[in-house]
Scaffold this active site. Structure first.
Site, PDB file in Angstrom:
ATOM      1  N   HIS A  53       0.966  -0.889  -0.324  1.00  0.00           N
ATOM      2  CA  HIS A  53      -0.086   0.242   0.311  1.00  0.00           C
ATOM      3  C   HIS A  53       0.862   1.025   0.143  1.00  0.00           C
ATOM      4  O   HIS A  53       2.215   0.949   0.108  1.00  0.00           O
ATOM      5  CB  HIS A  53      -0.783  -0.644   1.446  1.00  0.00           C
ATOM      6  N   GLU A  55       1.019   3.414   2.118  1.00  0.00           N
ATOM      7  CA  GLU A  55       1.735   3.681   3.505  1.00  0.00           C
ATOM      8  C   GLU A  55       2.354   2.831   3.701  1.00  0.00           C
ATOM      9  O   GLU A  55       4.184   3.898   4.135  1.00  0.00           O
ATOM     10  CB  GLU A  55       0.455   3.941   4.886  1.00  0.00           C
ATOM     11  N   CYS A  83      -4.941   1.366   6.571  1.00  0.00           N
ATOM     12  CA  CYS A  83      -6.111  -0.215   6.970  1.00  0.00           C
ATOM     13  C   CYS A  83      -5.633  -0.720   7.743  1.00  0.00           C
ATOM     14  O   CYS A  83      -4.029   0.124   8.369  1.00  0.00           O
ATOM     15  CB  CYS A  83      -6.144  -0.986   5.858  1.00  0.00           C
ATOM     16  N   CYS A  86      -1.585  -1.227   8.034  1.00  0.00           N
ATOM     17  CA  CYS A  86      -0.866  -0.259   7.755  1.00  0.00           C
ATOM     18  C   CYS A  86      -0.594   0.864   8.768  1.00  0.00           C
ATOM     19  O   CYS A  86       0.035   1.172   9.613  1.00  0.00           O
ATOM     20  CB  CYS A  86      -1.403   0.631   6.605  1.00  0.00           C
TER      21      CYS A  86
END
Length: 164
Positions: A53, A55, A83, A86
């Protein structure tokens, strides 16, 4: 610190993803009013999957610099609420403040009750600031989900929420 300014920087990363046909999430990590790491969902970066992701990509870059910075003065900006994966990585990294633009109604993890978890998380103090430039981030998701070529998360709760 000017939250809108740095969220604009994260939105620039998200736009790069959108322009590449990817899910439009961008992230920047800031120290002393300077972007020191960034991330996005992009096929040109790491292999795009459910682990890399925006992040996580930014945190990878930050980990190479981490020892140079006072973690109490580092802020992570993301165009989407992190999420659980993360958020856990942000906590473990030692970053104390996270600012995000658009809420993830399907998978956001920042409302997780850390006090119910193991000691590593329970004793973490992370400040969460939601909704900074929310509408600008939402617009990117609307554009993504309005494109019939994009199948990622199509017809999910998240897509329906963004298209409203």
């Amino acid at each position: 610190m000017n939250y809108e300014y740095f969220m604009e920087k994260a939105l620039e990363e998200a736009k790069k993803s959108l322009n590449a046909g990817e899910f439009p999430v961008g992230c920047v990590i800031v120290y002393d009013n300077e972007v020191i790491a960034y991330g996005q969902r992009s096929a040109t970066e790491y292999l795009v999957n459910e682990i890399d992701h925006a992040e996580i990509t930014a945190l990878r870059r930050f980990s190479e610099l981490k020892s140079r910075y006072d973690l109490n003065k580092v802020t992570l900006f993301s165009t989407l609420e992190p999420c659980l994966m993360c958020y856990g990585a942000i906590i473990i990294s030692g970053i104390k403040k996270t600012v995000y633009a658009y809420e993830d109604v399907m998978g956001g993890g920042t409302n997780c009750d850390l006090s119910a978890l193991k000691i590593l998380y329970k004793e973490s103090r992370v400040s969460i600031i939601p909704g900074v430039l929310r509408e600008k981030s939402k617009e990117l998701f609307k554009r993504f989900f309005s494109d019939s070529d994009n199948k990622y998360l199509k017809d999910t709760l998240f897509a329906k929420h963004a298209l409203r």
